[in-house]
Design a protein around this motif. Sequence first.
Motif, PDB file in Angstrom:
ATOM      1  N   ILE A 121      47.369  43.793  90.175  1.00 34.11           N
ATOM      2  CA  ILE A 121      47.852  45.172  89.999  1.00 34.11           C
ATOM      3  C   ILE A 121      46.917  46.205  89.641  1.00 34.11           C
ATOM      4  N   CYS A 122      46.109  45.813  88.793  1.00 35.72           N
ATOM      5  CA  CYS A 122      45.086  46.803  88.048  1.00 35.72           C
ATOM      6  C   CYS A 122      43.914  46.998  89.245  1.00 35.72           C
ATOM      7  N   ALA A 123      43.526  46.021  90.002  1.00 35.70           N
ATOM      8  CA  ALA A 123      42.430  45.621  90.900  1.00 35.70           C
ATOM      9  C   ALA A 123      43.186  46.591  92.298  1.00 35.70           C
ATOM     10  N   SER A 163      39.260  43.002  83.918  1.00 35.28           N
ATOM     11  CA  SER A 163      38.631  42.540  85.222  1.00 35.28           C
ATOM     12  C   SER A 163      39.005  43.188  86.423  1.00 35.28           C
ATOM     13  N   GLY A 164      40.511  43.361  86.395  1.00 35.33           N
ATOM     14  CA  GLY A 164      40.973  44.061  87.737  1.00 35.33           C
ATOM     15  C   GLY A 164      40.625  45.386  87.921  1.00 35.33           C
ATOM     16  N   ALA A 165      40.483  46.084  86.855  1.00 37.03           N
ATOM     17  CA  ALA A 165      40.023  47.635  86.806  1.00 37.03           C
ATOM     18  C   ALA A 165      38.793  47.864  87.499  1.00 37.03           C
ATOM     19  N   TYR A 166      37.967  46.801  86.854  1.00 37.36           N
ATOM     20  CA  TYR A 166      36.681  47.059  87.227  1.00 37.36           C
ATOM     21  C   TYR A 166      36.211  46.424  88.790  1.00 37.36           C
ATOM     22  N   PHE A 167      37.151  45.659  89.089  1.00 39.92           N
ATOM     23  CA  PHE A 167      36.919  45.099  90.454  1.00 39.92           C
ATOM     24  C   PHE A 167      37.191  46.303  91.495  1.00 39.92           C
ATOM     25  N   GLY A 168      38.277  46.791  91.174  1.00 34.67           N
ATOM     26  CA  GLY A 168      38.759  48.069  92.220  1.00 34.67           C
ATOM     27  C   GLY A 168      37.798  49.113  92.151  1.00 34.67           C
ATOM     28  N   ASP A 169      37.409  49.403  90.903  1.00 37.25           N
ATOM     29  CA  ASP A 169      36.443  50.620  90.676  1.00 37.25           C
ATOM     30  C   ASP A 169      35.036  50.433  91.443  1.00 37.25           C
ATOM     31  N   LYS A 170      34.556  49.119  91.138  1.00 36.56           N
ATOM     32  CA  LYS A 170      33.407  48.877  91.748  1.00 36.56           C
ATOM     33  C   LYS A 170      33.291  48.752  93.537  1.00 36.56           C
ATOM     34  N   LYS A 399      19.671  48.071  99.493  1.00 35.39           N
ATOM     35  CA  LYS A 399      20.798  47.847  99.258  1.00 35.39           C
ATOM     36  C   LYS A 399      21.079  46.560  98.221  1.00 35.39           C
ATOM     37  N   ASN A 400      19.807  45.756  98.063  1.00 34.01           N
ATOM     38  CA  ASN A 400      19.802  44.692  97.282  1.00 34.01           C
ATOM     39  C   ASN A 400      19.958  45.393  95.716  1.00 34.01           C
ATOM     40  N   LEU A 401      18.940  46.492  95.636  1.00 29.82           N
ATOM     41  CA  LEU A 401      19.020  47.208  94.328  1.00 29.82           C
ATOM     42  C   LEU A 401      20.290  48.038  94.269  1.00 29.82           C
ATOM     43  N   SER A 402      20.719  48.424  95.004  1.00 30.23           N
ATOM     44  CA  SER A 402      22.233  49.109  94.776  1.00 30.23           C
ATOM     45  C   SER A 402      23.351  48.076  94.163  1.00 30.23           C
ATOM     46  N   ARG A 403      23.370  46.883  94.837  1.00 30.80           N
ATOM     47  CA  ARG A 403      24.385  46.021  94.496  1.00 30.80           C
ATOM     48  C   ARG A 403      23.842  45.557  92.943  1.00 30.80           C
ATOM     49  N   SER A 404      22.717  45.218  92.703  1.00 25.34           N
ATOM     50  CA  SER A 404      22.290  44.788  91.433  1.00 25.34           C
ATOM     51  C   SER A 404      22.587  45.927  90.264  1.00 25.34           C
ATOM     52  N   LEU A 405      22.505  47.237  90.419  1.00 32.96           N
ATOM     53  CA  LEU A 405      22.784  48.149  89.637  1.00 32.96           C
ATOM     54  C   LEU A 405      24.334  48.194  89.238  1.00 32.96           C
ATOM     55  N   GLU A 406      25.080  48.016  90.244  1.00 36.42           N
ATOM     56  CA  GLU A 406      26.401  47.754  89.704  1.00 36.42           C
ATOM     57  C   GLU A 406      26.703  46.545  89.000  1.00 36.42           C
ATOM     58  N   ASP A 407      26.180  45.151  89.461  1.00 38.87           N
ATOM     59  CA  ASP A 407      26.314  44.090  88.770  1.00 38.87           C
ATOM     60  C   ASP A 407      25.865  44.083  87.460  1.00 38.87           C
ATOM     61  N   GLY A 408      24.755  44.738  87.160  1.00 39.07           N
ATOM     62  CA  GLY A 408      24.130  44.614  85.969  1.00 39.07           C
ATOM     63  C   GLY A 408      24.587  45.839  84.936  1.00 39.07           C
ATOM     64  N   GLY A 409      24.812  46.877  85.745  1.00 36.93           N
ATOM     65  CA  GLY A 409      25.139  48.335  84.940  1.00 36.93           C
ATOM     66  C   GLY A 409      26.639  48.464  84.836  1.00 36.93           C
ATOM     67  N   THR A 410      27.521  48.589  86.079  1.00 36.84           N
ATOM     68  CA  THR A 410      28.730  49.022  85.765  1.00 36.84           C
ATOM     69  C   THR A 410      29.553  47.835  85.176  1.00 36.84           C
ATOM     70  N   LEU A 411      29.448  46.808  85.320  1.00 36.31           N
ATOM     71  CA  LEU A 411      30.189  45.473  84.860  1.00 36.31           C
ATOM     72  C   LEU A 411      29.926  45.406  83.408  1.00 36.31           C
ATOM     73  N   LEU A 442      35.671  38.435  85.154  1.00 37.53           N
ATOM     74  CA  LEU A 442      34.886  39.052  86.235  1.00 37.53           C
ATOM     75  C   LEU A 442      33.689  39.959  85.976  1.00 37.53           C
ATOM     76  N   ASN A 443      33.652  40.340  84.732  1.00 38.64           N
ATOM     77  CA  ASN A 443      32.492  41.411  84.253  1.00 38.64           C
ATOM     78  C   ASN A 443      31.195  40.639  84.120  1.00 38.64           C
ATOM     79  N   PHE A 444      31.724  39.411  83.493  1.00 39.70           N
ATOM     80  CA  PHE A 444      30.387  38.611  83.230  1.00 39.70           C
ATOM     81  C   PHE A 444      30.093  37.498  84.245  1.00 39.70           C
ATOM     82  N   SER A 445      31.001  37.252  84.963  1.00 39.86           N
ATOM     83  CA  SER A 445      30.708  36.094  86.143  1.00 39.86           C
ATOM     84  C   SER A 445      29.977  36.674  87.203  1.00 39.86           C
ATOM     85  N   VAL A 446      30.190  37.829  87.656  1.00 43.24           N
ATOM     86  CA  VAL A 446      29.458  38.607  88.655  1.00 43.24           C
ATOM     87  C   VAL A 446      28.004  38.535  88.424  1.00 43.24           C
ATOM     88  N   PRO A 447      27.580  39.169  87.416  1.00 43.90           N
ATOM     89  CA  PRO A 447      25.954  39.078  87.216  1.00 43.90           C
ATOM     90  C   PRO A 447      25.473  37.701  87.172  1.00 43.90           C
TER      91      PRO A 447
END
Length: 488
Positions: A121-123, A163-170, A399-411, A442-447
Amino acid sequence: MKESKLESPRQINVFLAIIPFIVMIFSMYVAVVKFEIDPHVPLILGTATAAIVALICGYKWDSLEEFMYKGIKLALPAVVIIILVGLVIGSWIGGGIVATMIYYGLILLNPKYFLVTIMLICALVALAIGSSWSTMATIGVAGMGIGMSMGIEPAMIAGAVISGAYFGDKMSPLSDTTNLAAGLTHVPLFDHIKHMFYTTIPGLIISLIVFLIIGLKVIGNETLNDEEVNSMLNAMQDNFVISPWLFLVPVIVIVLIVLKMSAAPALFIGAMLGVLAQVFVQGGSLSTSIDVLTNGYALESGNESVDTLFNRGGLLDMMYTVSMTIVAMTFAGIMEYSGMLQSIMNQILKIAKGTFGLISATLASAFFTNATCSEQYISIVVPSRMYLKSYIDNKLHPKNLSRSLEDGGTLTSVFIPWNTCGVFIYGTLGVYAWDYGPYAILNFSVPIIALILAATGIGVKYITDSEKEEFLEDIYGSEQAKPASNEL
């Protein structure tokens, strides 16, 4: 106060630059882990140490004050949202909106599948509105109440909500961090989102599987006490008017944000609707409803569980969160604008070689910036400035950098108790980062997935020599305009 002219940030020796961080982390461990007290003073000690180092390196006190003010200024939008969330929580409790959500949640949701359900639901909500904070402040608050009423551990519920909220946000094209990461790296927005599928979708699947197992193996072994649940339902009915019509209030807020209204006015409207609900649905007085906005809701139902759920909210309830945000950003301001953060990041760049080195360095730098500067936006901005040319020089698509910024920063921002995200989550969901951390799956598995993909080359996009020249020309212009790879 007369404004002073700031010195240009200069290179500070890396060994001096890490001293404030070491002092802050050590004092944080002693205060929070050993003595179990609040983290404000350790943050102040870190700020004082950073100021001393900067003074030793030639900065004037007037400039350090300006650095701190600039840091605080970065967090002011977050402070406004935090205050408004306090108003929303208080007015929605007083208006019976939270009680209605919890009441129907207890009736309709199965405890075994609750964590999976609330995460999904949060996602979906965060994907629709592009905001993890707004999702946690609305659906998350209700989810905490429902789950706790079922006897589920608060840390587990918070982990599922996050986990759900940050998936949807990301993954949302409406998200500010998603647009920021794409914009800073010159990547088309939907190309950036598609490229995040490689790391984020597996993270979502892993999270759902883990929460399903927890529900079936842990929560499923605990039988719900029907007598206790009925007692809670009766207590809510005795103290609130329970009506499905009250679901209109959160629906209106979500629709306003979907229609691209900014979070602040949308949350303010939500708070005012809560006041109207308290007056016209619950039969409360206008003066009492306004007092709830400041001091929160007070309930003495005779049921301890119900009282625990509903005695909260209001502006003053968020002052702990606001004060920690301000203190954290004074530390962040000195670290960023004195050049200490740049000095540390430059050392990281020297050892980052090849695809795995660059991506892992980006993830580490984003996490480190979250820890030192206490703001997820900075964790995207600084590494993007730092690594963009290095990615292109190594024939890695931006786009490898843009993805890594979100994987390591946002999450990862949620794992730092003094980061604005960790502070917000505590103020909203009432759970500390070190408690919900193991369940923010989700936040630690994605990195971790990002590191595996970087090591194997799966999901990594490369560019040709001609494309490399095109990127350099489009982004930096002529040869003379190109910065060195290790410059900010």
